[in-house]
Design an enzyme around this catalytic site. Structure first.
Site, mmCIF file in Angstrom:
data_model
loop_
_atom_site.group_PDB
_atom_site.id
_atom_site.type_symbol
_atom_site.label_atom_id
_atom_site.label_comp_id
_atom_site.label_asym_id
_atom_site.label_seq_id
_atom_site.Cartn_x
_atom_site.Cartn_y
_atom_site.Cartn_z
ATOM 1 N N TYR A 249 -2.412 -35.777 12.635
ATOM 2 C CA TYR A 249 -2.465 -37.196 12.988
ATOM 3 C C TYR A 249 -1.615 -38.039 12.044
ATOM 4 C CZ TYR A 249 -6.175 -36.980 16.505
ATOM 5 O OH TYR A 249 -6.901 -36.761 17.634
ATOM 6 N N LYS B 51 -8.186 -21.902 11.652
ATOM 7 C CA LYS B 51 -7.341 -20.932 12.358
ATOM 8 C C LYS B 51 -6.548 -20.210 11.275
ATOM 9 C CE LYS B 51 -5.582 -19.196 16.162
ATOM 10 N NZ LYS B 51 -6.355 -18.344 17.092
ATOM 11 N N ASP C 219 -10.743 -21.041 18.145
ATOM 12 C CA ASP C 219 -10.847 -20.567 19.537
ATOM 13 C C ASP C 219 -12.212 -19.949 19.779
ATOM 14 O OD1 ASP C 219 -10.040 -18.593 17.737
ATOM 15 O OD2 ASP C 219 -8.575 -17.659 19.068
ATOM 16 N N ASP D 262 -15.135 -33.526 21.703
ATOM 17 C CA ASP D 262 -15.197 -33.852 23.136
ATOM 18 C C ASP D 262 -15.969 -32.756 23.871
ATOM 19 O OD1 ASP D 262 -13.769 -36.246 23.039
ATOM 20 O OD2 ASP D 262 -12.587 -35.735 24.814
HETATM 21 C C1 IPM Z 1 -11.337 -39.980 19.032
HETATM 22 C C2 IPM Z 1 -10.217 -40.431 19.937
HETATM 23 C C3 IPM Z 1 -9.038 -40.837 19.067
HETATM 24 C C4 IPM Z 1 -8.589 -39.610 18.315
HETATM 25 C C5 IPM Z 1 -7.866 -41.463 19.835
HETATM 26 C C6 IPM Z 1 -8.303 -42.631 20.678
HETATM 27 C C7 IPM Z 1 -6.760 -41.862 18.898
HETATM 28 O O1 IPM Z 1 -9.881 -39.458 20.849
HETATM 29 O O2 IPM Z 1 -11.833 -40.817 18.249
HETATM 30 O O3 IPM Z 1 -11.715 -38.823 19.112
HETATM 31 O O4 IPM Z 1 -7.803 -38.807 18.830
HETATM 32 O O5 IPM Z 1 -9.028 -39.434 17.183
HETATM 33 MN MN MN Z 2 -11.063 -37.655 20.696
#
Ligand code: IPM
Ligand code: MN
Length: 360
Positions: free
Chosen positions: A142, A193, A225, A253
């Site tokens: 990031y 990983k 994975d 997620d």
């Molecule tokens: C999260 C989101 C963010 C990330 C995006 C919106 C930049 O997906 O907080 O998980 O990737 O960290």
């Molecule tokens: Mn996210």
């Protein structure tokens, strides 16, 4: 205590759910005798529209002056499909993380018994799953060196991101994970990983040292994975999972969907300056203004906020009110039982849950 908040509603359903989160914060502060003050600040697409910057300096100052930030969500479809736009709402979120030094993102994956049937997994697999993912939030791809798509010296268009980590960055996030494990079931899973990535080998090396300082905690190592598979086969295996930024983004997620509703999961980001509390879901622009968004993730973020300051009874009362609202089928449409009464964002949050707290 005196509690000074920076309130960042952001975009989409953000302002609506924030209203409910704030109403709950006010009710709890009144009940427990805390002196609450707060200041609104703009961020995301809203701030781009107003001042051309998704995390303006003034917002940063408001955050720095506060004890905690209550954040809702950012994002707007008008930026999503345009890779050329110079400025995007998500940059505001990344700027906030970097500028506030929010290196530890704590994302609990908690299942609610009455909602396990909403999970894509079988009830017997998901029931009772309860773990937290500690995601490193200010390093890795990031924030590492990048090259945006452009033609290189060989005439080929290319691009890259660098997954950079330093030892201190890895050490501090591991300590956060172990501290959490000690409050829970004393089990840390380090997800990496290391069979392929050099950065992961640094993580593993550092983790093998740090784990020795926590002999009371069981540590295991899992490739990402394999971890993503284990999460859906046997989510109860996990207690505290710790991982780098990108893996954590993806795994959380996955974690949020196994519980049955993303609208129920709060998170905290902590680090060097003011901590931030926010739902893990996004700004859901399609739901904006319809009074249908689930306010519970925002409200549970308020519980995490109180708990962060050691205010356990306050946090517990918020959680009790949420549990009770679910038990009594006071639910927003996406989790309402068949034939159940209709409740909107406001009816669940500012009304029912606030009433419950006031009457306690
Ligand atoms: C999260 C989101 C963010 C990330 C995006 C919106 C930049 O997906 O907080 O998980 O990737 O960290
Ligand atoms: Mn996210």
């Amino acid at each position: 205590m005196k509690l000074k908040l920076a309130v960042l509603p952001g975009d989409g359903i953000g302002p609506e759910i924030m209203e409910q989160g704030l109403a709950v914060t006010e009710a709890i502060c009144k009940k427990f005798g805390h002196e609450l003050s707060y200041k609104y600040a703009i961020c995301g697409a809203d701030a781009i529209d107003k001042v051309g910057d998704p995390f303006p300096e003034e917002t940063f100052q408001t955050c720095m002056e506060a004890d905690a930030v209550l954040f809702a969500s950012v994002g707007d479809p008008k930026y999503d499909n345009n890779p050329n736009s110079k400025v995007r709402p998500e940059q505001g979120l990344l700027a906030m993380r970097k500028k506030l030094g929010l290196f530890a993102n704590i994302r609990p994956v908690t299942t609610f018994d009455c909602l396990v049937h909403k999970s894509p997994l079988k009830d017997e697999v998901v029931k009772g799953a309860d773990f937290i993912c500690i995601r490193e939030l200010t390093g890795g791809m990031y924030f590492g060196q990048k090259k945006e798509p452009a033609t290189n010296e060989n005439g080929v268009e290319d691009a890259f991101d660098t997954n950079y980590y330093s030892r201190p960055e890895v050490e501090r996030i591991l300590h956060v994970a172990y501290q959490y494990a000690r409050q829970r079931r004393n089990h840390v899973t380090v997800v990496d990983k290391a069979n392929v990535l050099a950065s992961s080998r640094l993580w593993r090396k550092v983790a093998q040292e740090v784990m020795k300082q926590y002999p009371d905690v069981t540590t295991d190592f899992m490739y990402v994975d394999n971890a993503s598979m284990r999460m859906i086969q046997d989510p109860r295996f996990f207690d505290v999972m710790v991982t780098e930024n990108t893996f954590g983004d993806i795994l959380t997620d996955e974690g949020s969907c196994i519980t049955g509703s993303m609208g129920l999961l709060p998170s905290a980001s902590t680090g060097e300056h003011t901590p931030v509390f926010e739902p893990i879901h996004g700004s859901w622009p399609q739901g904006k203004g319809l009074n249908i968004a689930n306010p519970l993730a925002q409200i549970l973020s308020v519980a995490m906020l109180f708990e962060y300051f050691g205010l356990k009874a306050e946090g517990a009362l918020v959680r009790e009110a949420v549990d009770e609202s679910l038990a009594q089928n006071v639910r927003t449409p996406e989790i309402q039982v068949e034939g159940g009464a209709k409740y909107g964002t406001k009816e669940v949050g500012g009304q029912w849950i606030v009433d419950y707290i006031n009457k306690k």
